[in-house]
Design an enzyme around this catalytic site. Structure first.
Site, PDB file in Angstrom:
ATOM      1  N   ARG A  48      -8.964   0.055   4.971  1.00 33.94           N
ATOM      2  CA  ARG A  48      -8.051   1.097   4.445  1.00 33.94           C
ATOM      3  C   ARG A  48      -6.878   0.525   3.933  1.00 33.94           C
ATOM      4  O   ARG A  48      -5.917   1.171   3.079  1.00 33.94           O
ATOM      5  CB  ARG A  48      -7.585   1.717   5.690  1.00 33.94           C
ATOM      6  N   ASP A  86       4.877   0.257  11.604  1.00 33.37           N
ATOM      7  CA  ASP A  86       4.071  -0.539  11.472  1.00 33.37           C
ATOM      8  C   ASP A  86       3.822  -1.770  12.023  1.00 33.37           C
ATOM      9  O   ASP A  86       2.220  -2.310  11.734  1.00 33.37           O
ATOM     10  CB  ASP A  86       3.463  -0.432  10.098  1.00 33.37           C
ATOM     11  N   ARG A  99       1.925  14.281  13.371  1.00 29.84           N
ATOM     12  CA  ARG A  99       2.972  13.552  12.231  1.00 29.84           C
ATOM     13  C   ARG A  99       2.330  15.146  11.156  1.00 29.84           C
ATOM     14  O   ARG A  99       2.528  15.696   9.726  1.00 29.84           O
ATOM     15  CB  ARG A  99       2.010  12.878  10.878  1.00 29.84           C
ATOM     16  N   PRO A 100       3.571  16.176  11.935  1.00 30.28           N
ATOM     17  CA  PRO A 100       4.043  17.102  11.072  1.00 30.28           C
ATOM     18  C   PRO A 100       4.420  16.898   9.368  1.00 30.28           C
ATOM     19  O   PRO A 100       4.894  15.561   8.672  1.00 30.28           O
ATOM     20  CB  PRO A 100       5.382  17.629  11.763  1.00 30.28           C
ATOM     21  N   ILE A 101       4.731  17.966   8.514  1.00 30.86           N
ATOM     22  CA  ILE A 101       5.105  17.289   6.853  1.00 30.86           C
ATOM     23  C   ILE A 101       6.336  18.570   6.958  1.00 30.86           C
ATOM     24  O   ILE A 101       6.493  18.876   5.827  1.00 30.86           O
ATOM     25  CB  ILE A 101       4.354  17.606   6.534  1.00 30.86           C
ATOM     26  N   ASP A 102       6.792  19.498   7.817  1.00 31.85           N
ATOM     27  CA  ASP A 102       8.020  20.134   7.749  1.00 31.85           C
ATOM     28  C   ASP A 102       8.818  20.329   6.711  1.00 31.85           C
ATOM     29  O   ASP A 102       9.800  21.055   6.180  1.00 31.85           O
ATOM     30  CB  ASP A 102       8.378  20.824   8.917  1.00 31.85           C
ATOM     31  N   GLN A 103       9.468  18.027   7.046  1.00 32.06           N
ATOM     32  CA  GLN A 103      10.470  18.091   6.179  1.00 32.06           C
ATOM     33  C   GLN A 103      10.135  17.972   4.672  1.00 32.06           C
ATOM     34  O   GLN A 103      10.976  18.650   3.996  1.00 32.06           O
ATOM     35  CB  GLN A 103      11.145  16.719   7.110  1.00 32.06           C
ATOM     36  N   ARG A 125      -4.214  11.227   3.620  1.00 34.18           N
ATOM     37  CA  ARG A 125      -2.955  12.010   4.138  1.00 34.18           C
ATOM     38  C   ARG A 125      -2.649  11.632   2.964  1.00 34.18           C
ATOM     39  O   ARG A 125      -1.122  12.499   2.702  1.00 34.18           O
ATOM     40  CB  ARG A 125      -2.737  12.738   5.841  1.00 34.18           C
ATOM     41  N   LYS A 127       0.885  -1.115   0.159  1.00 30.60           N
ATOM     42  CA  LYS A 127      -0.147  -0.051   0.001  1.00 30.60           C
ATOM     43  C   LYS A 127       0.595   1.564   0.139  1.00 30.60           C
ATOM     44  O   LYS A 127       1.448   2.117  -0.998  1.00 30.60           O
ATOM     45  CB  LYS A 127      -0.936   0.441   1.506  1.00 30.60           C
ATOM     46  N   ASN A 128       2.181   1.301   0.849  1.00 33.33           N
ATOM     47  CA  ASN A 128       2.854   2.105   0.823  1.00 33.33           C
ATOM     48  C   ASN A 128       3.916   3.148   0.057  1.00 33.33           C
ATOM     49  O   ASN A 128       3.931   3.713  -0.234  1.00 33.33           O
ATOM     50  CB  ASN A 128       3.570   2.374   2.607  1.00 33.33           C
ATOM     51  N   ILE A 188       9.592   6.094  16.821  1.00 28.68           N
ATOM     52  CA  ILE A 188       9.008   7.086  15.669  1.00 28.68           C
ATOM     53  C   ILE A 188       7.427   7.163  15.842  1.00 28.68           C
ATOM     54  O   ILE A 188       7.607   9.125  15.504  1.00 28.68           O
ATOM     55  CB  ILE A 188       8.503   5.672  14.172  1.00 28.68           C
ATOM     56  N   CYS A 225      -3.094  12.802  12.683  1.00 26.65           N
ATOM     57  CA  CYS A 225      -4.132  11.284  13.243  1.00 26.65           C
ATOM     58  C   CYS A 225      -3.672  10.610  13.873  1.00 26.65           C
ATOM     59  O   CYS A 225      -3.413  10.772  15.198  1.00 26.65           O
ATOM     60  CB  CYS A 225      -3.407  10.621  11.949  1.00 26.65           C
TER      61      CYS A 225
HETATM   62  C1  EPZ Z   1       4.663   6.587   6.157  1.00 26.88           C
HETATM   63  O1  EPZ Z   1       4.320   7.879   7.061  1.00 26.88           O
HETATM   64  C2  EPZ Z   1       4.124   5.428   5.843  1.00 26.88           C
HETATM   65  N1  EPZ Z   1       2.539   6.149   5.292  1.00 26.88           N
HETATM   66  C3  EPZ Z   1       3.251   4.628   7.376  1.00 26.88           C
HETATM   67  O2  EPZ Z   1       2.412   3.653   7.882  1.00 26.88           O
HETATM   68  C4  EPZ Z   1       4.496   4.915   8.487  1.00 26.88           C
HETATM   69  O3  EPZ Z   1       4.685   4.111   9.601  1.00 26.88           O
HETATM   70  C5  EPZ Z   1       5.916   5.652   8.948  1.00 26.88           C
HETATM   71  O4  EPZ Z   1       6.077   6.153   7.345  1.00 26.88           O
HETATM   72  C6  EPZ Z   1       6.891   5.465   8.853  1.00 26.88           C
HETATM   73  O5  EPZ Z   1       7.229   3.897   8.469  1.00 26.88           O
HETATM   74  C7  EPZ Z   1       2.912   5.879   4.038  1.00 26.88           C
HETATM   75  O6  EPZ Z   1       3.849   5.887   3.420  1.00 26.88           O
HETATM   76  C8  EPZ Z   1       1.482   6.385   3.308  1.00 26.88           C
HETATM   77  P1  EPZ Z   1       7.695   9.569   8.227  1.00 26.88           P
HETATM   78  P2  EPZ Z   1       4.765   8.964   7.237  1.00 26.88           P
HETATM   79  O7  EPZ Z   1       7.417  10.770   7.685  1.00 26.88           O
HETATM   80  O8  EPZ Z   1       5.414   8.934   5.550  1.00 26.88           O
HETATM   81  C9  EPZ Z   1       8.295  12.643  11.645  1.00 26.88           C
HETATM   82  C10 EPZ Z   1       0.504   2.453   7.761  1.00 26.88           C
HETATM   83  O9  EPZ Z   1      -0.178   1.234   8.606  1.00 26.88           O
HETATM   84  N2  EPZ Z   1       7.843  13.497  10.055  1.00 26.88           N
HETATM   85  O10 EPZ Z   1       8.540   8.552   8.300  1.00 26.88           O
HETATM   86  O11 EPZ Z   1       3.907  10.186   7.586  1.00 26.88           O
HETATM   87  C11 EPZ Z   1       6.625  12.032  12.274  1.00 26.88           C
HETATM   88  O12 EPZ Z   1       5.958  12.600  13.018  1.00 26.88           O
HETATM   89  C12 EPZ Z   1       0.819   3.952   7.882  1.00 26.88           C
HETATM   90  O13 EPZ Z   1       0.822   2.026   6.768  1.00 26.88           O
HETATM   91  C13 EPZ Z   1       8.473  14.969  10.716  1.00 26.88           C
HETATM   92  O14 EPZ Z   1       9.131  15.027  12.027  1.00 26.88           O
HETATM   93  O15 EPZ Z   1       6.283   8.554   8.179  1.00 26.88           O
HETATM   94  C14 EPZ Z   1       7.392  10.874  12.638  1.00 26.88           C
HETATM   95  O16 EPZ Z   1       7.777  11.138  14.298  1.00 26.88           O
HETATM   96  C15 EPZ Z   1       0.827   4.495   9.510  1.00 26.88           C
HETATM   97  N3  EPZ Z   1       8.380  15.878  10.244  1.00 26.88           N
HETATM   98  C16 EPZ Z   1       8.931  10.462  11.703  1.00 26.88           C
HETATM   99  O17 EPZ Z   1       8.684  11.260  11.400  1.00 26.88           O
HETATM  100  C17 EPZ Z   1       7.942  15.918   8.405  1.00 26.88           C
HETATM  101  O18 EPZ Z   1       7.870  16.140   7.470  1.00 26.88           O
HETATM  102  C18 EPZ Z   1       8.664   9.302  10.474  1.00 26.88           C
HETATM  103  O19 EPZ Z   1       7.237  10.056   9.750  1.00 26.88           O
HETATM  104  C19 EPZ Z   1       7.948  13.867   8.394  1.00 26.88           C
HETATM  105  C20 EPZ Z   1       7.881  13.499   9.323  1.00 26.88           C
END
Ligand code: EPZ
Length: 430
Positions: free
Chosen positions: A397, A305, A122-126, A93, A22-23, A327, A117
């Site tokens: 989902r 996950d 889950r910020p997107i600052d990066q 998202r 899925k991801n 995480i 969520c």
């Molecule tokens: C992806 O989410 C997956 N979703 C998640 O799977 C998975 O848990 C996660 O990666 C970690 O492997 C999809 O791929 C659709 P991250 P993502 O950015 O990309 C922080 C599922 O069950 N962060 O790697 O949103 C964040 O808060 C879902 O299928 C920032 O601080 O995860 C977290 O603590 C749940 N700033 C850490 O990084 C940012 O800009 C990892 O998040 C982005 C993230």
């Protein structure tokens, strides 16, 4: 609202086909709009998140032709609208991947800011840091991310946080920027590599995906491709822990064992027998499982996950286990539901201490999110008596035909939506 009703106590036995990841698929579908030619993608999982994202891609004007449940043809030539509304981002998202795709191809995009969520803020600052580094003006107005760039120029980007989403989103934009982009402190998940391979099959020039440094030489155009999504390591791991928790013997088929190394190591550590084949892994669990310590980490560490799934498995282990969730900040909610089945766990900050009990008893519980929902079904399968899981829409989902696959392994369960059906099930299994 639909529910699962489960009669626990049956070991799961047999073989189960694992679907597409899925991801990986969500990002690949977004990247597919980056060419004006036709892209064929197969081995898609037939799950709600994929179907919602395909609607969003149709919504911006791309042509989307669903060939069958697992394959689709997309052509981005007719896109006229660069605006992803809040309604869409609320449902899925990952539609924020269209930001990187549209910025790369059209140099502009407007995407509603995703909220937090159930598992964290889950910020997107990066993501935004990466787009700005490439030269985009990125503003947040009225809950929308507005990104525009006269030019996108390759840059040396060092992420402050290892982020799957940011790595993929910025990689997409950089694949059509001018010049060389070097991205460091990137995510190395198999789905990051899959998206890079997909973009390269369209003519991108991305090297190093799956390592700490990704180098991208931007190209002017991307072209048609036919691509098959990798197998879903999280779906596979979910069924592997279901085998472990029910003292079963399950072979997950159509997987890439290398992607499951951390999962296999933990299953062996807690006392399962694991046999690896070219594209399958067999998990046999006989006696009472042992306790362990597990810390979730970015790939190749133990995946967040699968944290709820190992959590419910350890709830039946002997001794005390400790899980550290490094995480996300709020991914232990399932333990409150599990306590209603007789488990003993306590949470302190990012760590949960789980005291193994000899039995769990069936109860009425609800799925807090996608992976926790699947994990609580595993608990119901391993418990004595009847468990009813509410809010299974979360599970649908991300898991295709979840109850059918479990029933094919011997699970006694149904998907229901009324008290009458609960009574009927109880009569049938009593
Ligand atoms: C992806 O989410 C997956 N979703 C998640 O799977 C998975 O848990 C996660 O990666 C970690 O492997 C999809 O791929 C659709 P991250 P993502 O950015 O990309 C922080 C599922 O069950 N962060 O790697 O949103 C964040 O808060 C879902 O299928 C920032 O601080 O995860 C977290 O603590 C749940 N700033 C850490 O990084 C940012 O800009 C990892 O998040 C982005 C993230």
């Amino acid at each position: 609202m639909e529910q699962y009703i489960i009669k626990g106590g049956n070991p799961l036995v047999g073989e189960v086909e694992i679907g597409g990841a899925k991801n990986a698929a969500l990002a690949i579908l977004a990247a597919a709009i980056m060419t004006d030619e036709t892209v064929l993608i197969d081995n898609l999982p037939d799950v709600n998140d994929i179907n919602v994202l395909l609607d969003a891609i149709r919504g911006i004007g791309a042509s989307v032709h669903r060939i069958d449940r697992h394959s689709v043809r997309i052509n981005g030539r007719s896109i006229t609208n660069f605006n992803i509304e809040y309604e869409c981002i609320k449902k899925i998202r990952a539609s924020y991947y269209l930001l990187g795709a549209m910025l790369g191809k059209y140099r502009k995009a407007e995407v509603a800011l995703p909220g937090g969520c159930n598992i964290g803020s889950r910020p997107i600052d990066q993501h935004l840091k990466g787009f700005r580094a490439l030269g985009a003006d990125v503003d947040i107005e009225h809950g929308k991310i507005i990104a525009e760039a006269d030019r996108l120029t390759g840059k040396h980007i060092y992420f402050d946080v290892v982020s799957v989403g940011a790595t993929i989103n910025v990689m997409m934009a950089a694949s059509m920027a001018d010049g060389l982009t070097i991205m460091e402190n990137v995510a190395k998940e198999p789905h990051v590599v899959d998206v890079a391979n997909f973009l390269n099959s369209m003519g991108a020039n991305i090297r190093g995906a799956g390592t700490d440094v990704i180098k991208i030489r931007g190209v002017k155009k991307l072209h048609r491709t036919e691509y098959s999504v990798i197998p879903d390591q999280i779906e596979a791991g979910t069924f592997m822990f279901a085998a472990a928790a029910t003292k079963g013997d399950v072979t997950v088929m159509n997987v890439i064992p290398k992607h499951l190394e951390a999962t296999i190591a933990k299953l062996v550590e807690i006392g399962c027998e694991v046999e690896e084949f070219d594209d399958a892994v067999r998990v046999v669990s006989k006696g009472r499982l042992k306790s362990t310590h597990v810390k979730t980490l970015p790939y190749p560490g133990f995946p967040t996950d699968l944290q709820p799934q190992i959590g419910v498995t350890l709830a039946l282990g002997s001794g005390t286990s400790i899980i550290t969730e490094s995480i996300f900040e709020n991914r232990f909610k399932y333990l409150d539901e599990l306590a209603r089945m007789g488990s003993r766990a306590s949470v302190e900050g990012h760590s949960a201490t789980i005291e193994g009990v000899s039995r769990l008893t069936g109860a009425r519980i609800s799925a807090p999110d996608l992976r926790a929902g699947a994990a609580l079904c595993i608990a119901g399968l391993a418990a004595d008596g009847i468990t009813i899981v509410d809010d299974i829409v979360y599970i649908q989902r991300g898991y295709e035909r979840f109850e059918e696959k479990l029933k094919s392994l011997g699970a006694v369960m149904e998907r229901i939506s009324s008290e009458k059906e609960i009574r009927k099930f109880r009569l049938k299994v009593s």
